[in-house]
Design an enzyme around this catalytic site. Sequence first.
Site, PDB file in Angstrom:
ATOM      1  N   ILE A 107     -27.584  34.493   6.378  1.00  0.00           N
ATOM      2  CA  ILE A 107     -27.804  33.289   5.590  1.00  0.00           C
ATOM      3  C   ILE A 107     -28.622  33.627   4.355  1.00  0.00           C
ATOM      4  CG2 ILE A 107     -28.719  30.943   5.604  1.00  0.00           C
ATOM      5  CD1 ILE A 107     -26.362  31.395   7.547  1.00  0.00           C
ATOM      6  N   LYS A 133     -33.027  37.415  21.472  1.00  0.00           N
ATOM      7  CA  LYS A 133     -32.061  36.386  21.077  1.00  0.00           C
ATOM      8  C   LYS A 133     -30.988  36.199  22.145  1.00  0.00           C
ATOM      9  CE  LYS A 133     -33.805  35.006  17.181  1.00  0.00           C
ATOM     10  NZ  LYS A 133     -34.355  33.635  17.032  1.00  0.00           N
ATOM     11  N   TYR A 191     -35.071  42.692  18.933  1.00  0.00           N
ATOM     12  CA  TYR A 191     -34.715  41.355  18.437  1.00  0.00           C
ATOM     13  C   TYR A 191     -33.437  40.865  19.117  1.00  0.00           C
ATOM     14  CZ  TYR A 191     -33.890  37.651  14.961  1.00  0.00           C
ATOM     15  OH  TYR A 191     -33.680  36.443  14.326  1.00  0.00           O
ATOM     16  N   GLY A 196     -41.770  26.681  12.714  1.00  0.00           N
ATOM     17  CA  GLY A 196     -41.425  27.630  11.662  1.00  0.00           C
ATOM     18  C   GLY A 196     -40.709  26.977  10.500  1.00  0.00           C
ATOM     19  N   ARG A 199     -40.298  28.079   5.743  1.00  0.00           N
ATOM     20  CA  ARG A 199     -39.416  29.021   5.049  1.00  0.00           C
ATOM     21  C   ARG A 199     -38.040  29.075   5.718  1.00  0.00           C
ATOM     22  NH1 ARG A 199     -42.180  32.603   1.699  1.00  0.00           N
ATOM     23  NH2 ARG A 199     -44.459  32.596   1.922  1.00  0.00           N
ATOM     24  N   SER A 230     -29.228  33.914  17.043  1.00  0.00           N
ATOM     25  CA  SER A 230     -28.693  34.808  16.017  1.00  0.00           C
ATOM     26  C   SER A 230     -27.397  35.414  16.513  1.00  0.00           C
ATOM     27  CB  SER A 230     -29.687  35.927  15.696  1.00  0.00           C
ATOM     28  OG  SER A 230     -29.098  36.876  14.828  1.00  0.00           O
TER      29      SER A 230
END
Length: 240
Positions: A179, A150, A146, A5, A8, A133
């Site tokens: 971020i 995580k 999500y 990944g 980006r 995260s």
Amino acid sequence: MLVTGGSRGIGRGIVLAAARAGANVVTCYRQEGEAVESLKAALKETGGDHHVLRADASDEADVGRLIATCEGLPGGLDAVVNSAGAFEPTSYDKLDPTQWAATLQANLTATHLVTQRALPLLGEGSSVINIGSTVAFIGMAGGAHYTAVKTALVGLTRSLARELGPKGIRFNTVSPGRIETEAMVALPAPAAEQQRKLFSSFTALGRLGTVDEVAQVVLFLISDLATYITGQNIHVDGCV
């Protein structure tokens, strides 16, 4: 070094920081676009043996191609950063099985596939970093799926650190907070400023983090300065 990944966001920041530090980097992306072309151009300026491949880290065949490319890296493979992932906010009452499974596949299963396939190439002193995260610690409304993956990632990291520690391979999680990536920069100015103000108010430092601040923690953890750090979850979040 393999970074999934990498076209980006945080993944891109890690790729560029590693390349500028002298690493040979293999990275991947799922969709063609300007971000991929600009990454390739930036890597050319750093020198080194870099490879930017179209590959889905959650697809076994694509992962096989990534690992095959890593086999040809000068000096071999000594670090893996699992940064690829995907997330679509959805309230829990509307979260269907398909979306749940897709989130699991893109985030947790992808990390498993890449790590397991890379293991034969990793020797003593190697390091694996999983990008987590802070939602695993604080939770997230509209992101239960999500948050779940995580959180599972932290457990996976800890278990692999124990299992593979005797072989000298270290595993750590880096968990960023909010971020500032190009996704925020691309928002209309008023919306971007509103988000900066809101999320900055949650942190002790009163600002958002940068991709380079996350990248530098990753580089530290894979370096010889961190040879006794394994099984940890390092929060890079300005203290939320």
